[in-house]
Scaffold this motif. Structure first.
Motif, PDB file in Angstrom:
ATOM      1  N   UNK A   1       5.468   1.820   0.984  1.00 55.20           N
ATOM      2  CA  UNK A   1       6.002   2.026  -0.370  1.00 55.20           C
ATOM      3  C   UNK A   1       5.138   1.319  -1.412  1.00 55.20           C
ATOM      4  N   UNK A   2       4.736   0.093  -1.096  1.00 54.88           N
ATOM      5  CA  UNK A   2       3.898  -0.672  -2.029  1.00 54.88           C
ATOM      6  C   UNK A   2       2.545  -0.007  -2.219  1.00 54.88           C
ATOM      7  N   UNK A   3       2.041   0.600  -1.144  1.00 55.91           N
ATOM      8  CA  UNK A   3       0.747   1.288  -1.215  1.00 55.91           C
ATOM      9  C   UNK A   3       0.860   2.543  -2.082  1.00 55.91           C
ATOM     10  N   UNK A   4       1.922   3.309  -1.870  1.00 53.66           N
ATOM     11  CA  UNK A   4       2.111   4.550  -2.634  1.00 53.66           C
ATOM     12  C   UNK A   4       2.271   4.244  -4.122  1.00 53.66           C
ATOM     13  N   UNK A   5       2.957   3.144  -4.423  1.00 54.04           N
ATOM     14  CA  UNK A   5       3.244   2.785  -5.816  1.00 54.04           C
ATOM     15  C   UNK A   5       2.167   1.910  -6.453  1.00 54.04           C
ATOM     16  N   UNK A   6       1.130   1.572  -5.696  1.00 57.66           N
ATOM     17  CA  UNK A   6       0.089   0.663  -6.203  1.00 57.66           C
ATOM     18  C   UNK A   6      -0.656   1.284  -7.383  1.00 57.66           C
ATOM     19  N   UNK A   7      -1.054   0.423  -8.286  1.00 54.95           N
ATOM     20  CA  UNK A   7      -1.786   0.853  -9.478  1.00 54.95           C
ATOM     21  C   UNK A   7      -3.266   0.460  -9.357  1.00 54.95           C
ATOM     22  N   UNK A   8      -4.057   1.075 -10.205  1.00 53.68           N
ATOM     23  CA  UNK A   8      -5.482   0.758 -10.307  1.00 53.68           C
ATOM     24  C   UNK A   8      -5.687  -0.760 -10.377  1.00 53.68           C
ATOM     25  N   UNK A   9      -6.681  -1.255  -9.677  1.00 57.11           N
ATOM     26  CA  UNK A   9      -7.083  -2.682  -9.622  1.00 57.11           C
ATOM     27  C   UNK A   9      -6.220  -3.525  -8.690  1.00 57.11           C
ATOM     28  N   UNK A  10      -5.251  -2.913  -8.025  1.00 59.08           N
ATOM     29  CA  UNK A  10      -4.477  -3.653  -7.022  1.00 59.08           C
ATOM     30  C   UNK A  10      -5.087  -3.412  -5.647  1.00 59.08           C
TER      31      UNK A  10
ATOM     32  N   UNK B   1      -3.817   7.506  -1.158  1.00 58.48           N
ATOM     33  CA  UNK B   1      -2.414   7.935  -1.197  1.00 58.48           C
ATOM     34  C   UNK B   1      -1.781   7.563  -2.540  1.00 58.48           C
ATOM     35  N   UNK B   2      -2.130   6.408  -3.070  1.00 57.76           N
ATOM     36  CA  UNK B   2      -1.648   5.994  -4.395  1.00 57.76           C
ATOM     37  C   UNK B   2      -2.110   6.996  -5.458  1.00 57.76           C
ATOM     38  N   UNK B   3      -3.388   7.359  -5.388  1.00 58.77           N
ATOM     39  CA  UNK B   3      -3.960   8.293  -6.366  1.00 58.77           C
ATOM     40  C   UNK B   3      -3.284   9.664  -6.252  1.00 58.77           C
ATOM     41  N   UNK B   4      -3.085  10.139  -5.010  1.00 60.78           N
ATOM     42  CA  UNK B   4      -2.451  11.443  -4.794  1.00 60.78           C
ATOM     43  C   UNK B   4      -1.028  11.447  -5.352  1.00 60.78           C
ATOM     44  N   UNK B   5      -0.272  10.380  -5.076  1.00 62.23           N
ATOM     45  CA  UNK B   5       1.110  10.300  -5.569  1.00 62.23           C
ATOM     46  C   UNK B   5       1.146  10.330  -7.098  1.00 62.23           C
TER      47      UNK B   5
ATOM     48  N   UNK C   1      -5.810  20.464  -3.713  1.00 63.13           N
ATOM     49  CA  UNK C   1      -6.028  19.958  -2.351  1.00 63.13           C
ATOM     50  C   UNK C   1      -7.471  19.492  -2.170  1.00 63.13           C
ATOM     51  N   UNK C   2      -8.390  20.242  -2.749  1.00 62.09           N
ATOM     52  CA  UNK C   2      -9.803  19.869  -2.684  1.00 62.09           C
ATOM     53  C   UNK C   2     -10.037  18.553  -3.426  1.00 62.09           C
ATOM     54  N   UNK C   3      -9.363  18.392  -4.558  1.00 66.08           N
ATOM     55  CA  UNK C   3      -9.484  17.150  -5.326  1.00 66.08           C
ATOM     56  C   UNK C   3      -8.987  15.961  -4.519  1.00 66.08           C
ATOM     57  N   UNK C   4      -7.816  16.103  -3.880  1.00 60.63           N
ATOM     58  CA  UNK C   4      -7.243  14.997  -3.095  1.00 60.63           C
ATOM     59  C   UNK C   4      -8.152  14.663  -1.913  1.00 60.63           C
ATOM     60  N   UNK C   5      -8.732  15.686  -1.277  1.00 60.45           N
ATOM     61  CA  UNK C   5      -9.669  15.462  -0.167  1.00 60.45           C
ATOM     62  C   UNK C   5     -10.910  14.729  -0.657  1.00 60.45           C
TER      63      UNK C   5
ATOM     64  N   UNK D   1      -9.486   4.653 -12.183  1.00 58.25           N
ATOM     65  CA  UNK D   1      -8.198   5.256 -12.560  1.00 58.25           C
ATOM     66  C   UNK D   1      -8.123   6.713 -12.096  1.00 58.25           C
ATOM     67  N   UNK D   2      -6.919   7.239 -12.064  1.00 60.22           N
ATOM     68  CA  UNK D   2      -6.724   8.651 -11.728  1.00 60.22           C
ATOM     69  C   UNK D   2      -7.538   9.530 -12.663  1.00 60.22           C
TER      70      UNK D   2
END
Length: 265
Positions: A137-146, A152-156, A200-204, A250-251
């Motif tokens: 959960x912490x990984x999915x919700x992590x922000x840039x510079x953490x 997975x954070x970027x995809x979410x 999907x290509x972007x996330x890959x 950043x995203x």
């Protein structure tokens, strides 16, 4: 109580207050389809059926089928006894409902697969509520510079507004797992989908840029493109410092890098 099966990663929710909190996190719109992955013994499912127009539960454990059908005898409840990874979730979705939500007390061993299945439905879903390992959960919700910010954070963030809702003690489950869990929500939005020609290509592509988190973005991009000079030019044109690591990007900058690479090809 039926024994939880280790091979299915089963840990059943036992705390009534936790169930009420999870229900309150969902959009209150009653004209809603809720797809539940892994209902187990149905403690949460019973509440969902009372609150929403249609509940479709997907359960891999055939031994739970009789229990769930006996405990939940309701016209707005449908049970699919199958591995969720073999179910075409898109076929379950219908425009007759005002809202579509996905909810899962996610088995640890297939957490990423289920979350990426939710991303595949980004255009159709309003919200997903996941109970996952706290660390995930912490990984999915992590922000840039953490430190735990990753692909997975970027995809979410690309597909949704992500929110860490609450930490859940391991003692609220039976059997008691080894680690605490957390509830997170993904509220889907589509504004980023129009920024790239293939999500999907972007996330890959982003995943490849995180292949070696210790390397700089220049080195990772060079590995992906096989051309350091070209990579240097792209980053300089975008005014992205070449010595940054992927976790510092950043995203929006990942989207810019991807689009620039597409333009170059």
């Amino acid at each position: 109580m039926e024994f939880a099966k280790k091979k299915f990663g089963q840990n059943f929710i036992t705390d009534r207050n936790l169930i009420k909190k999870i229900i309150s996190i969902l959009d209150p719109e009653p004209n809603q389809l809720v797809i539940e992955i892994g209902p187990g013994r149905g403690a949460l499912t019973k509440e969902l059926v009372q609150n929403f127009k249609k509940v479709v539960a997907i359960e891999i454990d055939k031994d739970m089928e009789a229990l769930l059908k006996t405990e939940i005898n309701s016209d707005n409840f449908e049970l699919i006894t199958q591995d969720v990874l073999q179910v075409n979730l898109k076929e379950l979705i219908s425009s007759e409902y005002k809202k579509i939500s996905l909810i899962s007390n996610t088995p640890y061993y297939i957490t990423s697969e289920i979350i990426f299945r939710a991303f595949d439905l980004a255009k159709d879903l309003d919200k997903a509520v996941f109970m996952v390992q706290k660390e995930v959960a912490q990984r999915i919700c992590a922000k840039q510079n953490e430190n735990n910010y990753n692909n997975l954070s970027v995809a979410a963030q690309f597909y949704s507004d992500v929110k860490y809702e609450l930490t859940v003690s391991k003692n609220m489950f039976r059997p008691v797992p080894k680690v605490d869990s957390a509830v997170i929500t993904l509220t889907f939005k589509n504004q980023n989908l129009i920024k790239v020609n293939d999500d999907k290509e972007f996330i890959a592509f982003v995943r490849k840029l995180f292949n070696n988190k210790r390397k700089t973005i220049l080195n990772n991009l060079s590995s992906v493109l096989g051309d350091k000079t070209k990579s240097l030019t792209i980053l300089e044109d975008l005014k992205i410092a070449t010595n940054l690591r992927p976790e510092n990007i950043s995203l929006e900058d990942f989207i810019k890098i991807y689009k620039e690479v597409q333009n170059e090809n």
